[in-house]
Scaffold this active site. Structure first.
Site, PDB file in Angstrom:
ATOM      1  N   ALA A 160      49.132  18.944 -36.835  1.00  0.00           N
ATOM      2  CA  ALA A 160      48.744  20.290 -36.400  1.00  0.00           C
ATOM      3  C   ALA A 160      49.078  21.322 -37.481  1.00  0.00           C
ATOM      4  CB  ALA A 160      49.411  20.614 -35.069  1.00  0.00           C
ATOM      5  N   SER A 161      49.816  22.380 -37.127  1.00  0.00           N
ATOM      6  CA  SER A 161      50.016  23.504 -38.053  1.00  0.00           C
ATOM      7  C   SER A 161      51.015  23.233 -39.169  1.00  0.00           C
ATOM      8  CB  SER A 161      50.446  24.756 -37.276  1.00  0.00           C
ATOM      9  OG  SER A 161      49.353  25.271 -36.545  1.00  0.00           O
ATOM     10  N   ILE A 162      51.614  22.051 -39.209  1.00  0.00           N
ATOM     11  CA  ILE A 162      52.384  21.701 -40.412  1.00  0.00           C
ATOM     12  C   ILE A 162      51.424  21.562 -41.597  1.00  0.00           C
ATOM     13  CG2 ILE A 162      53.914  19.960 -41.451  1.00  0.00           C
ATOM     14  CD1 ILE A 162      55.118  19.453 -38.770  1.00  0.00           C
TER      15      ILE A 162
END
Length: 536
Positions: A160-162
């Site tokens: 995801a947003s990593i």
């Protein structure tokens, strides 16, 4: 029947010794049962040789006892087999520091299992490194519920947003090479993105603003007015309601109630109720993905207000593509190879990706169900990559190494960091007017949340410096957290970077907050490391 009674230990868990230790009570009981079986068999054989046939009831009782004992042992064996598979050490990656941090691992494993059970996640994978060495990587639960495939250190999940810190690292490298001007208008690199206005005034959006979510570009909510109202509500101080005595008719008294009811009917959409999360359209390139939002009005004036935006990172990926003169995904894959992140790749549906997890969410009844098919090609830079905990630990340590190189006066004999020291410092420097939802103590930097060291009062909370990023996608939640070693800690040893604890957790369940858990685990290992150094 004899073979069933003489079940070997290997049948309980053929992969590791841990299950054999767990099965010791079963094995000891089995041994006694086998002895009892041998005695019964000898008695039966000896009685068969006698000329006088024993009564039917005697033989029936003996056989009945024999059958009950066999069933009991088999049931117990199956029980230990199931419990052993849950705690099996074959799912734990063996490391040199495993023995040193055994107590920290046990405490952290217990916390991880409690969080997993609390949120109903089918599976979780955790990775921990201390001073650059991987000391614990383990999976709990299942990567695939339907086929009972357990999670392991090599399980591949959506991060995801990593993906945003990964993209920020690519931007930083291009900036070091002089290929990106962080303060130039984005139209210099992406003329396809239109010139923006805010309240009738021409405004400029720069790559630096995109990195820190100060561009004013929307996230998944398209209604600009609604986003501004929600932002104002969050900032507004709670005040007691003003009492107004008004004499009016019954109609006037009922009017506010009607307005309240209409307001309640307009409930705020939950994060994963936004339609764009579930896009199934495939975008051939990042320039094409700009069509989703490039013509939408800005929510805020660029540089004035923090607004977390995945679409802003899609625009940033277009800047990277043009600056590098290379397709964005090709450029990122090249960077992953340089870092040694060989299991990090775009979340494409067609390729066969070994150890890829399935993805789940809870339905309205609270049951675990499969997530719908989605195509993440519209947000590679902001939330479109897959990875493993080992790869994320490599990335976290690479940045920590670069960051701490700035503190060394003598770097002779040391390899350079992936980023130059001043670049790493800049990435982890908090930016004014920013915030982050997963830790109110921190400020957003450039692709990372940064919490600075602080202690306001004696014998009170001593806040540690750390950086992190969390992620949430369809069927996935994640966190990557870096806790640098405190520089003032006394030691007789010459400490070489990286010095600190890196923790990453990924799960195949959406809407799971993991930052607090990762911070607790990082502090547990940090304390264990300090105790080990003190006792040495």
């Amino acid at each position: 029947m004899s073979r069933l009674l003489c079940l070997s230990r290997g049948l309980i868990c053929p992969k590791c010794k841990y299950s054999v230790q767990k099965s010791e009570p079963f094995v000891s009981l089995l041994t006694s049962r086998v002895k009892f079986r041998d005695q019964l068999m000898k008695r039966l054989i000896s009685t068969c040789r006698r000329p006088v046939i024993p009564s039917y009831s005697t033989r029936h009782t003996a056989l009945w006892m024999f059958g009950v004992g066999t069933g009991f042992v088999l049931a117990l064996g199956l029980k230990y087999r199931d419990s052993a598979s849950e705690h099996c050490e074959c799912s734990v990656q063996k490391t040199d520091g495993a023995q040193k941090y055994r107590a920290a691992v046990e405490a952290s494993r217990d916390l991880l299992r409690r969080i997993k059970d609390e949120v109903g996640a089918p599976g979780m994978v955790i990775g921990v490194s201390v001073d650059g060495s991987h000391v614990w990587c383990e999976g709990v639960g299942y990567a695939d519920l339907e086929n009972r495939v357990p999670c392991g250190p090599d399980t591949v999940m959506r991060i995801a947003s990593i993906s945003k810190p990964l993209t920020a690292a690519a931007v930083a490298r291009l900036w070091e090479e002089g290929k990106i001007d962080l303060d130039a208008p984005v139209q210099k690199y992406v003329p396809e993105f239109p010139q923006k206005e805010f309240e009738g005034e021409n405004v400029t959006i720069t790559p630096r603003m995109l990195l820190s979510h100060l561009s004013g570009i929307r996230h998944y909510e398209k209604d600009a007015k609604k986003v501004r109202e929600d932002k104002e509500k969050a900032k507004r101080l709670l005040k007691p309601p003003e009492k107004k005595e008004e004499k009016g008719s019954a109609e006037n008294k009922e009017k506010p109630k009607a307005e309240d009811n209409s307001a309640k009917s307009k409930k705020k959409k939950k994060e994963f109720e936004q339609e764009e999360y579930y896009l199934k359209d495939n975008f051939e390139n990042v320039i094409q993905a700009l069509d989703l939002f490039k013509d939408d009005p800005l929510i805020f004036k660029p540089g004035s207000t923090f607004l977390y935006s995945t679409h802003a990172f899609t625009l940033l990926s277009a800047v990277v593509e043009r600056a590098a003169n290379q397709r964005f995904l090709d450029h990122m894959m090249k960077m992953f190879r340089e870092l040694g992140m060989l299991n990090t790749l775009p979340d494409e549906n067609d390729p066969i990706i070994y150890n890829r997890s399935r993805f789940y969410h809870l339905n309205k009844k609270g049951r675990v169900v499969n997530c719908p098919y989605v195509d993440n090609s519209y947000k590679w830079a902001g939330g479109g990559f897959l990875s493993t905990v080992s790869d994320l630990l490599v990335f976290g340590n690479a940045l920590l190494y670069s960051y701490q190189m700035a503190e060394l006066k003598n770097t002779d004999g040391l390899l350079p960091g992936f980023l130059k020291p001043h670049t790493a410092k800049a990435i982890w420097a908090p930016v004014d007017k920013t915030e982050a939802s997963w830790d109110k103590d921190g400020l957003y930097a450039q692709g990372w949340l940064v919490v600075e060291k602080q202690q306001k009062y004696g014998q009170c909370r001593n806040r540690r410096h750390y950086v992190s990023h969390t992620g949430g996608a369809v069927g996935a939640s994640s966190v990557l957290l870096v806790l640098p070693r405190e520089s003032e800690q006394p030691t007789n040893q010459k400490l070489l970077p990286p010095q600190g604890v890196v923790v990453t957790i990924i799960t195949n369940m959406q809407s799971v907050g993991l930052n607090t858990t990762a911070l607790k685990i990082a502090q547990t290992f940090d304390k264990a490391r300090d105790e080990d150094i003190a006792s040495a």
